[in-house]
Design a protein around this motif. Structure first.
Motif, mmCIF file in Angstrom:
data_model
loop_
_atom_site.group_PDB
_atom_site.id
_atom_site.type_symbol
_atom_site.label_atom_id
_atom_site.label_comp_id
_atom_site.label_asym_id
_atom_site.label_seq_id
_atom_site.Cartn_x
_atom_site.Cartn_y
_atom_site.Cartn_z
ATOM 1 N N LEU A 72 -17.624 2.001 -2.969
ATOM 2 C CA LEU A 72 -18.145 0.768 -2.382
ATOM 3 C C LEU A 72 -17.623 0.572 -0.967
ATOM 4 C CD1 LEU A 72 -17.823 -1.738 -5.361
ATOM 5 C CD2 LEU A 72 -19.933 -0.821 -4.410
ATOM 6 N N ASP A 73 -18.450 -0.033 -0.153
ATOM 7 C CA ASP A 73 -18.039 -0.380 1.205
ATOM 8 C C ASP A 73 -17.485 -1.797 1.153
ATOM 9 O OD1 ASP A 73 -17.638 -0.548 3.889
ATOM 10 O OD2 ASP A 73 -19.752 -0.841 4.412
ATOM 11 N N TYR A 74 -16.175 -1.909 1.019
ATOM 12 C CA TYR A 74 -15.558 -3.221 0.861
ATOM 13 C C TYR A 74 -15.492 -3.954 2.192
ATOM 14 C CZ TYR A 74 -14.158 -1.379 -3.669
ATOM 15 O OH TYR A 74 -14.164 -0.828 -4.924
ATOM 16 N N ASP A 75 -15.590 -5.277 2.114
ATOM 17 C CA ASP A 75 -15.513 -6.087 3.333
ATOM 18 C C ASP A 75 -14.107 -6.054 3.924
ATOM 19 O OD1 ASP A 75 -18.259 -7.124 3.390
ATOM 20 O OD2 ASP A 75 -17.701 -8.125 1.542
ATOM 21 N N ILE A 76 -13.102 -6.053 3.053
ATOM 22 C CA ILE A 76 -11.707 -5.940 3.498
ATOM 23 C C ILE A 76 -10.966 -5.038 2.516
ATOM 24 C CG2 ILE A 76 -9.487 -7.158 3.739
ATOM 25 C CD1 ILE A 76 -10.896 -9.514 4.841
ATOM 26 N N GLU A 77 -10.130 -4.156 3.046
ATOM 27 C CA GLU A 77 -9.229 -3.361 2.226
ATOM 28 C C GLU A 77 -7.798 -3.687 2.630
ATOM 29 O OE1 GLU A 77 -10.153 0.759 2.454
ATOM 30 O OE2 GLU A 77 -12.133 0.538 1.530
ATOM 31 N N ALA A 78 -6.935 -3.812 1.634
ATOM 32 C CA ALA A 78 -5.537 -4.161 1.897
ATOM 33 C C ALA A 78 -4.644 -3.442 0.902
ATOM 34 C CB ALA A 78 -5.337 -5.680 1.788
ATOM 35 N N THR A 79 -3.390 -3.234 1.284
ATOM 36 C CA THR A 79 -2.410 -2.629 0.382
ATOM 37 C C THR A 79 -1.394 -3.680 -0.024
ATOM 38 O OG1 THR A 79 -2.678 -0.491 1.497
ATOM 39 C CG2 THR A 79 -0.753 -0.754 0.085
ATOM 40 N N PHE A 80 -1.096 -3.714 -1.315
ATOM 41 C CA PHE A 80 -0.137 -4.666 -1.875
ATOM 42 C C PHE A 80 1.170 -3.914 -2.118
ATOM 43 C CE2 PHE A 80 0.279 -8.183 -5.367
ATOM 44 C CZ PHE A 80 1.535 -8.500 -4.887
ATOM 45 N N PHE A 81 2.161 -4.154 -1.259
ATOM 46 C CA PHE A 81 3.472 -3.518 -1.383
ATOM 47 C C PHE A 81 4.395 -4.428 -2.189
ATOM 48 C CE2 PHE A 81 1.726 -1.600 2.467
ATOM 49 C CZ PHE A 81 2.002 -0.252 2.252
ATOM 50 N N SER A 82 4.980 -3.876 -3.244
ATOM 51 C CA SER A 82 5.839 -4.711 -4.088
ATOM 52 C C SER A 82 6.960 -3.897 -4.693
ATOM 53 C CB SER A 82 5.022 -5.354 -5.219
ATOM 54 O OG SER A 82 4.532 -4.357 -6.105
ATOM 55 N N GLU A 83 8.043 -4.570 -4.946
ATOM 56 C CA GLU A 83 9.149 -3.967 -5.692
ATOM 57 C C GLU A 83 8.946 -4.227 -7.173
ATOM 58 O OE1 GLU A 83 13.624 -5.223 -5.630
ATOM 59 O OE2 GLU A 83 13.347 -3.733 -4.037
ATOM 60 N N VAL A 84 8.377 -5.395 -7.511
ATOM 61 C CA VAL A 84 8.109 -5.738 -8.907
ATOM 62 C C VAL A 84 6.850 -5.029 -9.385
ATOM 63 C CG1 VAL A 84 9.226 -7.984 -8.678
ATOM 64 C CG2 VAL A 84 6.769 -7.788 -8.286
ATOM 65 N N PHE A 85 6.701 -4.934 -10.691
ATOM 66 C CA PHE A 85 5.521 -4.286 -11.267
ATOM 67 C C PHE A 85 4.307 -5.203 -11.137
ATOM 68 C CE2 PHE A 85 2.681 -3.634 -14.902
ATOM 69 C CZ PHE A 85 2.328 -2.309 -14.677
ATOM 70 N N ILE A 86 3.208 -4.635 -10.677
ATOM 71 C CA ILE A 86 1.940 -5.350 -10.585
ATOM 72 C C ILE A 86 0.910 -4.532 -11.360
ATOM 73 C CG2 ILE A 86 0.141 -6.261 -9.067
ATOM 74 C CD1 ILE A 86 2.771 -7.693 -8.691
ATOM 75 N N SER A 87 0.340 -5.126 -12.398
ATOM 76 C CA SER A 87 -0.581 -4.400 -13.269
ATOM 77 C C SER A 87 -1.985 -4.343 -12.667
ATOM 78 C CB SER A 87 -0.658 -5.082 -14.646
ATOM 79 O OG SER A 87 -1.319 -6.340 -14.536
ATOM 80 N N GLU A 88 -2.821 -3.478 -13.235
ATOM 81 C CA GLU A 88 -4.210 -3.382 -12.805
ATOM 82 C C GLU A 88 -4.949 -4.692 -13.049
ATOM 83 O OE1 GLU A 88 -6.173 -0.060 -14.560
ATOM 84 O OE2 GLU A 88 -4.798 1.424 -13.709
ATOM 85 N N GLU A 89 -4.595 -5.368 -14.164
ATOM 86 C CA GLU A 89 -5.227 -6.648 -14.477
ATOM 87 C C GLU A 89 -4.870 -7.704 -13.428
ATOM 88 O OE1 GLU A 89 -5.223 -4.111 -17.897
ATOM 89 O OE2 GLU A 89 -3.556 -4.784 -16.635
ATOM 90 N N GLN A 90 -3.622 -7.716 -12.996
ATOM 91 C CA GLN A 90 -3.202 -8.659 -11.955
ATOM 92 C C GLN A 90 -3.929 -8.373 -10.640
ATOM 93 O OE1 GLN A 90 0.980 -7.673 -12.701
ATOM 94 N NE2 GLN A 90 1.432 -9.876 -12.762
ATOM 95 N N ILE A 91 -4.033 -7.075 -10.295
ATOM 96 C CA ILE A 91 -4.736 -6.686 -9.076
ATOM 97 C C ILE A 91 -6.190 -7.127 -9.149
ATOM 98 C CG2 ILE A 91 -5.646 -4.697 -7.801
ATOM 99 C CD1 ILE A 91 -2.807 -5.164 -7.079
#
Length: 209
Positions: A53-72
């Motif tokens: 897909l051609d997304y309108d915005i792409e961003a990277t979420f940098f974290s030390e804590v765990f972030i699940s696919e559901e949260q994303i």
């Protein structure tokens, strides 16, 4: 080649067609399968790129804590309502790529890999927006990066985001719009992506006073 190999090849030539095919498959299947797998891998990669897909915005979420696919996924859905339709496809969306130290089992090598990715991302100006948790917030506000970003805004101050992420108490997540770098001043695409990120930030948090 040795005499035994030569005799084996001569015998193979005299086999009926069906048995000759079986002989070739038995002795050379490794040489046949490997190129096929390689070609399939290339084909899938090309397909994945073409169908992405051609997304309108792409961003990277940098974290030390765990972030699940559901949260994303939940955060993407929430933030997409504030994005404007950059590509004119009639949809608004944001794609978040997770770079979590916890997903690397908090190993030293994993932490180094994520931190290297963070440094490289910022140096190259890969994203017009990044999201950071409290640990990476402490990094992004250091002198080395302060000129590269605009003022971070806390996403977890928004109740809906708190409900989506359900992070440990005291853990925050920040939206960070990257500044336009000096070497991008004449880059129309870079300026456009920055303006898109800035407008989305305003839609989320309101205009800065």
């Amino acid at each position: 080649m040795d005499r035994q190999t030569a005799e084996a090849r001569e015998s193979a030539k005299k086999l009926p067609f069906g048995k000759k095919i079986s002989h070739i498959w038995m002795y050379y299947k490794g040489w046949i399968i490997a190129p096929l797998i390689f070609l399939l891998a290339i084909g899938y990669t090309v397909y994945e790129i073409k169908s992405r897909l051609d997304y309108d915005i792409e961003a990277t979420f940098f974290s030390e804590v765990f972030i699940s696919e559901e949260q994303i996924a939940g955060l993407e859905k929430y933030l997409s309502q504030f994005v404007e339709d950059r590509n004119g496809d009639g949809e608004t969306n944001i794609k978040l790529f997770s770079a979590s130290v916890a997903m690397m089992d908090n190993e030293i090598e994993g932490a180094m890999a994520i931190n290297t990715k963070f440094s490289t991302n910022m140096a190259a100006g890969s994203d017009s927006v990044i999201l950071v948790d409290s640990a990476f917030y402490e990094i992004i506000i250091q002198d080395a990066y302060v000129q590269a970003i605009e003022t971070p805004q806390e996403l977890t101050a928004i109740p809906e985001v708190q409900e989506i992420l359900k992070l440990p108490e005291g853990e925050q997540v920040y939206w960070v719009t990257r500044a336009v770098y000096q070497d991008e001043q004449d880059d129309a695409e870079a300026i456009f992506r920055h303006d898109m990120a800035q407008k989305t930030e305003e839609n989320i948090f309101g205009s800065r006073q």
